[in-house]
Design a protein around this motif. Sequence first.
Motif, PDB file in Angstrom:
ATOM      1  N   ARG A  44       0.777  -1.116   0.101  1.00 19.90           N
ATOM      2  CA  ARG A  44      -0.116   0.050   0.051  1.00 19.90           C
ATOM      3  C   ARG A  44       0.844   1.177   0.018  1.00 19.90           C
ATOM      4  NH1 ARG A  44      -2.975  -2.953   4.219  1.00 19.90           N
ATOM      5  NH2 ARG A  44      -4.985  -3.787   3.241  1.00 19.90           N
ATOM      6  N   VAL A  45       0.640   2.399  -0.682  1.00 16.86           N
ATOM      7  CA  VAL A  45       0.972   3.546  -0.688  1.00 16.86           C
ATOM      8  C   VAL A  45       0.202   4.475   0.244  1.00 16.86           C
ATOM      9  CG1 VAL A  45       1.782   5.527  -2.190  1.00 16.86           C
ATOM     10  CG2 VAL A  45       1.888   3.265  -2.934  1.00 16.86           C
ATOM     11  N   GLN A  46       0.816   5.004   1.237  1.00 15.16           N
ATOM     12  CA  GLN A  46       0.255   5.745   2.332  1.00 15.16           C
ATOM     13  C   GLN A  46       0.888   6.863   2.683  1.00 15.16           C
ATOM     14  OE1 GLN A  46       0.494   2.620   5.512  1.00 15.16           O
ATOM     15  NE2 GLN A  46      -1.675   2.106   5.027  1.00 15.16           N
ATOM     16  N   TYR A  47       0.062   8.081   3.252  1.00 13.88           N
ATOM     17  CA  TYR A  47       0.814   8.992   3.874  1.00 13.88           C
ATOM     18  C   TYR A  47       0.275   9.276   5.247  1.00 13.88           C
ATOM     19  CZ  TYR A  47      -3.768  11.999   3.541  1.00 13.88           C
ATOM     20  OH  TYR A  47      -4.958  12.288   3.645  1.00 13.88           O
ATOM     21  N   ARG A  48       1.184   9.987   6.033  1.00 14.36           N
ATOM     22  CA  ARG A  48       0.730  10.259   7.330  1.00 14.36           C
ATOM     23  C   ARG A  48       0.148  11.582   7.452  1.00 14.36           C
ATOM     24  NH1 ARG A  48       5.669  10.781  10.481  1.00 14.36           N
ATOM     25  NH2 ARG A  48       5.908   8.611  10.387  1.00 14.36           N
ATOM     26  N   ASP A  59      -3.804   0.999  -3.070  1.00  9.58           N
ATOM     27  CA  ASP A  59      -3.643  -0.428  -2.569  1.00  9.58           C
ATOM     28  C   ASP A  59      -3.478  -1.212  -3.655  1.00  9.58           C
ATOM     29  OD1 ASP A  59      -4.291  -3.006  -1.409  1.00  9.58           O
ATOM     30  OD2 ASP A  59      -5.494  -2.226   0.021  1.00  9.58           O
ATOM     31  N   PHE A  60      -2.299  -1.663  -3.443  1.00 10.89           N
ATOM     32  CA  PHE A  60      -1.576  -2.694  -4.624  1.00 10.89           C
ATOM     33  C   PHE A  60      -1.582  -4.063  -4.203  1.00 10.89           C
ATOM     34  CE2 PHE A  60       0.382   1.206  -5.835  1.00 10.89           C
ATOM     35  CZ  PHE A  60      -0.032   1.371  -7.523  1.00 10.89           C
ATOM     36  N   THR A  61      -2.720  -4.518  -3.388  1.00 10.14           N
ATOM     37  CA  THR A  61      -2.649  -5.947  -2.637  1.00 10.14           C
ATOM     38  C   THR A  61      -3.255  -6.941  -3.575  1.00 10.14           C
ATOM     39  OG1 THR A  61      -3.133  -5.036  -0.505  1.00 10.14           O
ATOM     40  CG2 THR A  61      -3.375  -7.462  -0.588  1.00 10.14           C
ATOM     41  N   SER A  62      -4.332  -6.653  -4.291  1.00 10.38           N
ATOM     42  CA  SER A  62      -4.521  -7.675  -5.059  1.00 10.38           C
ATOM     43  C   SER A  62      -4.132  -7.403  -6.487  1.00 10.38           C
ATOM     44  CB  SER A  62      -6.109  -7.745  -5.168  1.00 10.38           C
ATOM     45  OG  SER A  62      -6.796  -6.424  -5.389  1.00 10.38           O
ATOM     46  N   GLN A  78      -1.592  17.976   3.256  1.00  9.35           N
ATOM     47  CA  GLN A  78      -0.345  18.191   3.751  1.00  9.35           C
ATOM     48  C   GLN A  78       0.061  16.745   4.591  1.00  9.35           C
ATOM     49  OE1 GLN A  78       1.209  21.352   4.704  1.00  9.35           O
ATOM     50  NE2 GLN A  78       0.207  21.970   3.192  1.00  9.35           N
ATOM     51  N   THR A  79       1.562  16.620   4.629  1.00  7.65           N
ATOM     52  CA  THR A  79       2.040  15.439   5.493  1.00  7.65           C
ATOM     53  C   THR A  79       3.359  15.644   5.514  1.00  7.65           C
ATOM     54  OG1 THR A  79       2.128  12.943   5.251  1.00  7.65           O
ATOM     55  CG2 THR A  79       2.499  14.320   3.025  1.00  7.65           C
ATOM     56  N   ASN A  80       3.927  14.684   6.378  1.00 13.27           N
ATOM     57  CA  ASN A  80       5.288  14.893   6.885  1.00 13.27           C
ATOM     58  C   ASN A  80       5.793  13.281   6.254  1.00 13.27           C
ATOM     59  OD1 ASN A  80       4.291  13.162   8.851  1.00 13.27           O
ATOM     60  ND2 ASN A  80       5.157  14.371  10.454  1.00 13.27           N
ATOM     61  N   ALA A  81       5.190  12.477   5.851  1.00 13.92           N
ATOM     62  CA  ALA A  81       5.906  11.335   5.392  1.00 13.92           C
ATOM     63  C   ALA A  81       4.885  10.596   4.575  1.00 13.92           C
ATOM     64  CB  ALA A  81       6.113  10.473   6.723  1.00 13.92           C
ATOM     65  N   VAL A  82       5.535   9.798   3.575  1.00 14.36           N
ATOM     66  CA  VAL A  82       4.877   9.092   2.522  1.00 14.36           C
ATOM     67  C   VAL A  82       5.512   7.547   2.495  1.00 14.36           C
ATOM     68  CG1 VAL A  82       4.048   8.793   0.066  1.00 14.36           C
ATOM     69  CG2 VAL A  82       4.201  10.948   1.126  1.00 14.36           C
ATOM     70  N   ARG A  83       4.859   6.667   2.624  1.00 13.95           N
ATOM     71  CA  ARG A  83       5.451   5.092   2.576  1.00 13.95           C
ATOM     72  C   ARG A  83       5.042   4.368   1.412  1.00 13.95           C
ATOM     73  NH1 ARG A  83       4.079   2.644   8.495  1.00 13.95           N
ATOM     74  NH2 ARG A  83       1.712   2.291   8.171  1.00 13.95           N
ATOM     75  N   ILE A  84       5.673   3.444   1.500  1.00  5.81           N
ATOM     76  CA  ILE A  84       5.219   1.956   0.559  1.00  5.81           C
ATOM     77  C   ILE A  84       5.459   1.067   1.782  1.00  5.81           C
ATOM     78  CG2 ILE A  84       5.475   0.421  -1.236  1.00  5.81           C
ATOM     79  CD1 ILE A  84       6.897   2.820  -2.711  1.00  5.81           C
ATOM     80  N   ILE A  85       4.224   0.482   2.214  1.00  2.96           N
ATOM     81  CA  ILE A  85       4.195  -0.638   3.159  1.00  2.96           C
ATOM     82  C   ILE A  85       3.784  -2.099   2.582  1.00  2.96           C
ATOM     83  CG2 ILE A  85       2.102   0.009   4.245  1.00  2.96           C
ATOM     84  CD1 ILE A  85       3.149  -1.066   7.011  1.00  2.96           C
ATOM     85  N   ASN A  86       4.642  -3.020   2.952  1.00  3.01           N
ATOM     86  CA  ASN A  86       4.032  -4.444   2.522  1.00  3.01           C
ATOM     87  C   ASN A  86       2.665  -4.772   3.186  1.00  3.01           C
ATOM     88  OD1 ASN A  86       4.273  -6.411   4.666  1.00  3.01           O
ATOM     89  ND2 ASN A  86       6.513  -6.448   4.512  1.00  3.01           N
ATOM     90  N   THR A  87       1.923  -5.653   2.471  1.00  2.29           N
ATOM     91  CA  THR A  87       0.847  -6.337   3.083  1.00  2.29           C
ATOM     92  C   THR A  87       0.760  -7.854   3.205  1.00  2.29           C
ATOM     93  OG1 THR A  87      -0.015  -6.389   0.791  1.00  2.29           O
ATOM     94  CG2 THR A  87      -0.427  -4.255   2.064  1.00  2.29           C
ATOM     95  N   ASN A  88       1.943  -8.483   3.089  1.00  5.73           N
ATOM     96  CA  ASN A  88       1.712  -9.919   3.159  1.00  5.73           C
ATOM     97  C   ASN A  88       2.889 -10.494   3.977  1.00  5.73           C
ATOM     98  OD1 ASN A  88       4.122  -9.353   1.481  1.00  5.73           O
ATOM     99  ND2 ASN A  88       3.528 -11.031   0.087  1.00  5.73           N
ATOM    100  N   ASN A  89       3.452  -9.749   5.014  1.00  2.76           N
ATOM    101  CA  ASN A  89       4.546 -10.134   5.667  1.00  2.76           C
ATOM    102  C   ASN A  89       5.984 -10.780   4.817  1.00  2.76           C
ATOM    103  OD1 ASN A  89       3.127  -9.504   8.252  1.00  2.76           O
ATOM    104  ND2 ASN A  89       2.099 -11.567   7.952  1.00  2.76           N
ATOM    105  N   SER A  90       6.049  -9.975   3.839  1.00  2.19           N
ATOM    106  CA  SER A  90       7.152 -10.419   2.824  1.00  2.19           C
ATOM    107  C   SER A  90       7.931  -9.122   2.784  1.00  2.19           C
ATOM    108  CB  SER A  90       6.627 -11.095   1.624  1.00  2.19           C
ATOM    109  OG  SER A  90       7.744 -11.160   0.873  1.00  2.19           O
TER     110      SER A  90
END
Length: 101
Positions: A44-48, A59-62, A78-90
């Motif tokens: 997933r690509v997310q911002y805080r 969401d790039f899960t499926s 407005q944000t102070n961080a953007v992240r790409i976080i895994n969704t499958n414990n990998s």
Amino acid sequence: GAGTSGGANSYIQADLGSFRHVSRVEVKSAGSGMAGGWGQYPCRVQYRNTSNGWVTLRDFTSSLMPRDYITNIPVGTQTNAVRIINTNNSYCCAGTFRVFG
């Protein structure tokens, strides 16, 4: 490109230091040609947000993050961080990860 070790909640993050206007984010999955033989992984690509919570932009899960072209994701907040976080414990990896003001 960038990649993480495996495990729950591994991520790649752009820390902006303070809250700034972000207009868009560009992402592209790492290809197998990246050192280490990285591939596509669910993420997933997310911002805080200003409450320190994470908001999902894409969401790039499926449907995995494309590696043949750059995906442009409008943000407009407005944000102070953007992240790409895994969704499958990998692993989490990106061939392109750019944040624009």
